[in-house]
Design a protein around this motif. Sequence first.
Motif, PDB file in Angstrom:
ATOM      1  N   VAL A 124       0.800  -1.375   0.063  1.00  0.00           N
ATOM      2  CA  VAL A 124      -0.087   0.032  -0.005  1.00  0.00           C
ATOM      3  C   VAL A 124       0.839   1.221   0.012  1.00  0.00           C
ATOM      4  O   VAL A 124       1.952   1.410   0.695  1.00  0.00           O
ATOM      5  N   ALA A 125       0.348   2.290  -0.684  1.00  0.00           N
ATOM      6  CA  ALA A 125       1.004   3.593  -0.922  1.00  0.00           C
ATOM      7  C   ALA A 125       2.283   3.719  -1.650  1.00  0.00           C
ATOM      8  O   ALA A 125       2.925   4.750  -1.772  1.00  0.00           O
ATOM      9  N   LYS A 126       2.705   2.225  -2.299  1.00  0.00           N
ATOM     10  CA  LYS A 126       3.673   2.314  -3.226  1.00  0.00           C
ATOM     11  C   LYS A 126       2.989   2.113  -4.544  1.00  0.00           C
ATOM     12  O   LYS A 126       2.376   1.203  -4.542  1.00  0.00           O
ATOM     13  N   PRO A 127       3.596   2.840  -5.573  1.00  0.00           N
ATOM     14  CA  PRO A 127       2.568   2.449  -6.844  1.00  0.00           C
ATOM     15  C   PRO A 127       3.015   1.109  -7.452  1.00  0.00           C
ATOM     16  O   PRO A 127       3.984   0.419  -7.243  1.00  0.00           O
ATOM     17  N   LEU A 128       2.071   0.564  -8.097  1.00  0.00           N
ATOM     18  CA  LEU A 128       2.482  -0.633  -8.608  1.00  0.00           C
ATOM     19  C   LEU A 128       3.368  -0.624  -9.463  1.00  0.00           C
ATOM     20  O   LEU A 128       3.477   0.329 -10.508  1.00  0.00           O
ATOM     21  N   HIS A 129       4.491  -1.475  -9.648  1.00  0.00           N
ATOM     22  CA  HIS A 129       5.452  -1.398 -10.684  1.00  0.00           C
ATOM     23  C   HIS A 129       5.529  -2.684 -11.439  1.00  0.00           C
ATOM     24  O   HIS A 129       4.829  -3.443 -11.258  1.00  0.00           O
ATOM     25  N   MET A 252      -5.247   1.368  -6.890  1.00  0.00           N
ATOM     26  CA  MET A 252      -4.772  -0.169  -7.002  1.00  0.00           C
ATOM     27  C   MET A 252      -5.862  -0.917  -7.756  1.00  0.00           C
ATOM     28  O   MET A 252      -5.725  -1.704  -8.907  1.00  0.00           O
ATOM     29  N   ARG A 253      -7.212  -0.700  -7.425  1.00  0.00           N
ATOM     30  CA  ARG A 253      -8.136  -1.350  -8.097  1.00  0.00           C
ATOM     31  C   ARG A 253      -8.526  -1.132  -9.306  1.00  0.00           C
ATOM     32  O   ARG A 253      -8.605  -1.816 -10.195  1.00  0.00           O
ATOM     33  N   LYS A 254      -8.284   0.119  -9.854  1.00  0.00           N
ATOM     34  CA  LYS A 254      -8.278   0.604 -11.154  1.00  0.00           C
ATOM     35  C   LYS A 254      -7.393  -0.122 -12.192  1.00  0.00           C
ATOM     36  O   LYS A 254      -7.681  -0.717 -13.138  1.00  0.00           O
ATOM     37  N   ILE A 255      -5.913  -0.286 -11.594  1.00  0.00           N
ATOM     38  CA  ILE A 255      -5.175  -0.859 -12.405  1.00  0.00           C
ATOM     39  C   ILE A 255      -5.431  -2.495 -12.382  1.00  0.00           C
ATOM     40  O   ILE A 255      -5.261  -3.139 -13.554  1.00  0.00           O
ATOM     41  N   TYR A 256      -5.922  -3.219 -11.333  1.00  0.00           N
ATOM     42  CA  TYR A 256      -5.929  -4.601 -11.433  1.00  0.00           C
ATOM     43  C   TYR A 256      -7.347  -4.855 -12.371  1.00  0.00           C
ATOM     44  O   TYR A 256      -7.417  -5.866 -13.000  1.00  0.00           O
ATOM     45  N   ASP A 257      -8.337  -3.911 -12.345  1.00  0.00           N
ATOM     46  CA  ASP A 257      -9.390  -4.012 -12.997  1.00  0.00           C
ATOM     47  C   ASP A 257      -9.101  -3.934 -14.297  1.00  0.00           C
ATOM     48  O   ASP A 257      -9.613  -4.596 -15.325  1.00  0.00           O
ATOM     49  N   HIS A 258      -8.132  -2.860 -14.768  1.00  0.00           N
ATOM     50  CA  HIS A 258      -7.778  -2.939 -16.019  1.00  0.00           C
ATOM     51  C   HIS A 258      -7.264  -4.045 -16.649  1.00  0.00           C
ATOM     52  O   HIS A 258      -7.334  -4.503 -17.781  1.00  0.00           O
ATOM     53  N   LEU A 259      -6.388  -4.635 -15.846  1.00  0.00           N
ATOM     54  CA  LEU A 259      -5.698  -6.023 -16.176  1.00  0.00           C
ATOM     55  C   LEU A 259      -6.720  -7.033 -16.253  1.00  0.00           C
ATOM     56  O   LEU A 259      -6.083  -8.353 -16.258  1.00  0.00           O
ATOM     57  N   ASP A 260      -8.019  -6.882 -15.944  1.00  0.00           N
ATOM     58  CA  ASP A 260      -8.877  -7.996 -15.655  1.00  0.00           C
ATOM     59  C   ASP A 260      -8.371  -8.989 -14.817  1.00  0.00           C
ATOM     60  O   ASP A 260      -8.476 -10.251 -14.849  1.00  0.00           O
ATOM     61  N   VAL A 261      -7.746  -8.374 -13.570  1.00  0.00           N
ATOM     62  CA  VAL A 261      -7.364  -9.388 -12.426  1.00  0.00           C
ATOM     63  C   VAL A 261      -8.422  -8.855 -11.268  1.00  0.00           C
ATOM     64  O   VAL A 261      -8.372  -7.900 -10.722  1.00  0.00           O
ATOM     65  N   HIS A 262      -8.861 -10.077 -10.576  1.00  0.00           N
ATOM     66  CA  HIS A 262      -9.895  -9.753  -9.684  1.00  0.00           C
ATOM     67  C   HIS A 262      -9.753 -10.722  -8.659  1.00  0.00           C
ATOM     68  O   HIS A 262      -9.583 -12.134  -8.544  1.00  0.00           O
ATOM     69  N   PHE A 263      -9.610 -10.122  -7.386  1.00  0.00           N
ATOM     70  CA  PHE A 263      -9.637 -11.039  -6.190  1.00  0.00           C
ATOM     71  C   PHE A 263     -10.710 -11.017  -5.364  1.00  0.00           C
ATOM     72  O   PHE A 263     -11.418 -10.149  -5.188  1.00  0.00           O
ATOM     73  N   GLU A 264     -10.823 -12.340  -4.931  1.00  0.00           N
ATOM     74  CA  GLU A 264     -12.148 -12.529  -4.042  1.00  0.00           C
ATOM     75  C   GLU A 264     -11.847 -11.993  -2.617  1.00  0.00           C
ATOM     76  O   GLU A 264     -12.939 -11.965  -2.094  1.00  0.00           O
ATOM     77  N   SER A 265     -10.726 -11.626  -2.338  1.00  0.00           N
ATOM     78  CA  SER A 265     -10.469 -11.438  -0.918  1.00  0.00           C
ATOM     79  C   SER A 265      -9.240 -10.166  -1.030  1.00  0.00           C
ATOM     80  O   SER A 265      -8.313 -10.630  -1.550  1.00  0.00           O
ATOM     81  N   TRP A 266      -9.734  -9.292  -0.280  1.00  0.00           N
ATOM     82  CA  TRP A 266      -8.695  -8.252  -0.268  1.00  0.00           C
ATOM     83  C   TRP A 266      -8.276  -7.826   1.216  1.00  0.00           C
ATOM     84  O   TRP A 266      -8.063  -6.634   1.877  1.00  0.00           O
ATOM     85  N   ARG A 399       6.528   2.114 -13.872  1.00  0.00           N
ATOM     86  CA  ARG A 399       5.400   2.010 -13.230  1.00  0.00           C
ATOM     87  C   ARG A 399       4.430   0.959 -13.884  1.00  0.00           C
ATOM     88  O   ARG A 399       4.334   0.926 -15.138  1.00  0.00           O
ATOM     89  N   LEU A 400       3.645   0.241 -13.622  1.00  0.00           N
ATOM     90  CA  LEU A 400       2.899  -0.775 -14.125  1.00  0.00           C
ATOM     91  C   LEU A 400       1.946  -0.034 -15.097  1.00  0.00           C
ATOM     92  O   LEU A 400       1.880  -0.346 -16.275  1.00  0.00           O
ATOM     93  N   GLU A 401       1.401   1.042 -14.616  1.00  0.00           N
ATOM     94  CA  GLU A 401       0.493   1.948 -15.340  1.00  0.00           C
ATOM     95  C   GLU A 401       1.149   2.265 -16.705  1.00  0.00           C
ATOM     96  O   GLU A 401       0.506   2.379 -17.726  1.00  0.00           O
ATOM     97  N   ARG A 402       2.413   2.750 -16.643  1.00  0.00           N
ATOM     98  CA  ARG A 402       3.022   3.076 -17.813  1.00  0.00           C
ATOM     99  C   ARG A 402       3.183   2.126 -18.777  1.00  0.00           C
ATOM    100  O   ARG A 402       3.068   2.316 -19.911  1.00  0.00           O
ATOM    101  N   LEU A 403       3.702   1.095 -18.237  1.00  0.00           N
ATOM    102  CA  LEU A 403       3.985   0.020 -18.941  1.00  0.00           C
ATOM    103  C   LEU A 403       2.816  -0.681 -20.032  1.00  0.00           C
ATOM    104  O   LEU A 403       2.801  -0.628 -21.111  1.00  0.00           O
ATOM    105  N   ILE A 404       1.674  -0.506 -19.207  1.00  0.00           N
ATOM    106  CA  ILE A 404       0.589  -0.934 -19.859  1.00  0.00           C
ATOM    107  C   ILE A 404       0.225   0.225 -20.876  1.00  0.00           C
ATOM    108  O   ILE A 404      -0.303  -0.211 -22.001  1.00  0.00           O
ATOM    109  N   GLY A 405       0.462   1.421 -20.467  1.00  0.00           N
ATOM    110  CA  GLY A 405      -0.202   2.554 -21.423  1.00  0.00           C
ATOM    111  C   GLY A 405       0.944   2.407 -22.484  1.00  0.00           C
ATOM    112  O   GLY A 405       0.365   2.563 -23.790  1.00  0.00           O
TER     113      GLY A 405
END
Length: 583
Positions: A124-129, A252-266, A399-405
């Motif tokens: 948490v608080a660190k950008p996804l890379h 974080m949720r935005k990026i995981y959603d974008h990746l179509d990665v979904h957690f049943e438990s947070w 950053r993961l966002e940038r890679l996806i972008g």
Amino acid sequence: MEKILDIISAKMQQAFADAGYDASYGRVTVSNRPDLCQYQCNGALAAAKAYKCAPIQIANAVAEKLDAADFSMCEAVMPGFINLNLSDAFLQSYLEGMRTAPDFGVEKIGAGKTVIVDYGGPNVAKPLHIGHLRSAIIGESLKRLYKFFGYNAIGDIHLGDWGLQMGLIIAQLQERQPELCYFDENYTGEYPAEPPFTIGELEEIYPAAAAKKKEDEVFAEKAHTATYELQTGRPGYRALWKHIMNVSLCDMRKIYDHLDVHFESWLGESDADPYIPPMIEDLKARGLAVQSEGAWVIPVAEETDKKEVPPCILVKSDGSAIYATTDLATMVQRMEDFNPDKMFYITDKRQALHFEQIFRAAKKSGIVPESTELEHLGFGTMNGADGKPFKTREGGVMRLERLIGEMTDFVRAKVVENQIVAEDEVEATTQKIAMAALKYGDLSNQPTKDYVFDMDRFAAFEGNTGPYILYTIVRIKSILARYGAWENLPIQSPANEYAKDLMLSITKLVPALETALRSSAPNLICAYIYELAGAVNKFYHETRILTEEDKSLQAGYISLIALAKNVLERCIDLLGFSAPEKM
Ligand code: ARG
């Protein structure tokens, strides 16, 4: 539906018995000489020892007993192998079974079993890379594979939400804005609902604090104290922590959603915290935790170890709990909540020793019973063209966002340039192709190996790539759309050798998925669909489908490619992406 190898083996076993030999010799395997035959049985070689005669004699006798309706070839060859090819009738009826059964007739071997898949693991608080990409992609795929086989698979993100990074942020904020009510120990009012920072600010605060900790001992001490106070429940810090969590998780949720990665438990490390004190008490009381240089540890070395496996540290000499403590407490929690049959962790392979230690400690202490399987899948590094861990052009962590972008921009340019779809479909199509490129590029490698991130290659429409698989699916979809109602057409006997190859390829679906599951290897799903897509395209090029005048023959072609499409689509769903309508 019975597995194809079991069906063929049963027929072979019957033939052994009919020829007067023990049926158990009749196990059939996939041929290791596909140029000679599709399946083989080596049982006559073993039987020859027991019956004291020449293997070829047994093989000949057995081959004679096989039913020609099932095999277009059953041949005894020296020194005593039996080579088999499936008959057209067999292929047709087997594929018709796959077509009409739910999920292609796969046996739901996981029914009634629970597996927790621990992947993602962002802090948490660190950008996804990009380090988080592999865990997300591989974990999501394996979880979907478990579900496909009927397991109750629970994906848990296991957030890093409780450690020193929280104290660092709190200490840094206090230096910047000491007037905030969160720092006033006498404050008794409600804490504001609005966070005192944006995600942008939060992401800047953490690295600044981490850098400061290295140079400034007083500050480091403050951060440690803040961590301790947060964990022991100081109200202002708890309120601040909630803000940090909300702001960071929203992003974080935005990026995981974008990746179509979904957690049943947070859940996260913080959720395991209440389990730590009783766990430690218990381990001490049972003499499993012992003192060593002021720390409490569980010794986990085993006599057979080739490398030294240091003890699992529970409590450091300064009294604090560490990563291993939290992971063990999380296991206590998971056993209580789910009593799972398996806990499966997907992280960077550099964490292998950590997992070896906690797995041993968990089994030794009985936190996890013998009957619950523990597995760690350690994945390799994503490298740049230079063979070193992938970096930005400026040399920083990407950053993961940038890679996806960047991947998305690259694909969009191609989509626009080649005028693949109408203007209003460009974006949706681009997204699908970009995900396929990114995920297949990763998943087609054996997870444990390092690989080179190569945008050009991953996004190519030809070769062993995600877009090539999508292209194959889209090609079939467009034929089906032009043909009309295809959903209920039965599978027919193969009309040519390309149809037969395609049918054979389809029969390999379930064995391929089973091996992928057993070896935790989504790359085997990729290898399978690459072969299948090849067989589809070969068939397409060699066969006139839409212009075929014999309507009955044509219906057979259509039902075959429709089944191939359904198989391909199901497989890419297991990999975590989907196909557009046009491409
Ligand atoms: N947060 C950890 C990290 O960044 C990964 C967590 C993996 N899961 C676990 N149960 N240890 O390294």
